[in-house]
Design a protein around this motif. Sequence first.
Motif, short mmCIF file in Angstrom:
data_model
loop_
_atom_site.label_atom_id
_atom_site.label_comp_id
_atom_site.label_asym_id
_atom_site.label_seq_id
_atom_site.Cartn_x
_atom_site.Cartn_y
_atom_site.Cartn_z
N PHE A 291 0.95 -1.20 -0.12
CA PHE A 291 0.13 -0.01 -0.01
C PHE A 291 0.80 1.14 -0.10
O PHE A 291 1.94 1.33 0.58
N ASP A 292 0.37 2.43 -0.44
CA ASP A 292 1.05 3.64 -0.34
C ASP A 292 1.02 4.32 1.14
O ASP A 292 2.04 4.42 1.67
N HIS A 293 -0.18 4.30 1.63
CA HIS A 293 -0.34 4.77 3.01
C HIS A 293 -1.84 4.13 3.45
O HIS A 293 -2.78 3.99 2.74
N LYS B 92 -4.28 5.50 6.75
CA LYS B 92 -4.52 6.36 7.69
C LYS B 92 -5.89 6.20 8.61
O LYS B 92 -6.73 5.78 7.93
N GLU C 227 2.98 10.31 10.26
CA GLU C 227 3.27 9.06 9.44
C GLU C 227 4.32 8.27 9.90
O GLU C 227 5.43 8.88 10.40
N CYS D 212 6.89 5.28 9.04
CA CYS D 212 7.42 5.01 7.90
C CYS D 212 8.40 3.64 8.07
O CYS D 212 9.28 3.64 8.92
N GLY E 299 10.43 0.97 1.70
CA GLY E 299 9.89 1.55 0.64
C GLY E 299 8.98 2.94 0.89
O GLY E 299 9.33 3.51 1.83
N ASP E 300 8.15 2.98 0.28
CA ASP E 300 7.23 4.25 0.04
C ASP E 300 5.98 4.23 0.87
O ASP E 300 5.39 5.29 1.13
N SER E 301 5.75 3.09 1.40
CA SER E 301 4.46 2.94 2.14
C SER E 301 4.62 3.65 3.50
O SER E 301 5.76 3.69 4.10
N SER E 302 3.39 3.84 4.07
CA SER E 302 3.38 4.47 5.47
C SER E 302 2.04 4.20 6.13
O SER E 302 1.05 3.97 5.47
N CYS F 224 -0.45 6.11 8.82
CA CYS F 224 -0.72 7.34 9.48
C CYS F 224 -1.89 7.19 10.43
O CYS F 224 -2.91 6.71 10.17
#
Length: 124
Positions: A2-4, A6, A41, A43, A46-49, A51
Amino acid sequence: MFDHVKFGVSDYAASKAFFLKALEPLGVVGGAEGEPSYGVELCGRGDSSLCLYQAKEKPAPLHIAFVADTRQQVEAFYRAALEAGGKDNGAPGLRPHYHPNYYAAFVIAPDGHNIEAVCHQPEA
């Protein structure tokens, strides 16, 4: 995967402290942060986080599984999560009903979310 993700929490400070400590063995660190209504956020690779933000209502429980590279990371996650105030929801161990190398641990976070760390690799 996933990207993020929240989601709202009822006690921002407690949840932030819980997730930072519990996920530290998996390489997760705090990132950008604003007011509690905006959140923080978390982390990792990679680029996913992930939140977290302060919510007025308690959200429905989620199940979030984090990747662990080793079984030792799963065990370290479990210990850290319990030390951070999490509740046991499944000690580290094999879950062969998922697949032969599914090694995971589960804890309940402050708002009732089921947090998992899982390693899919055979024991080294």
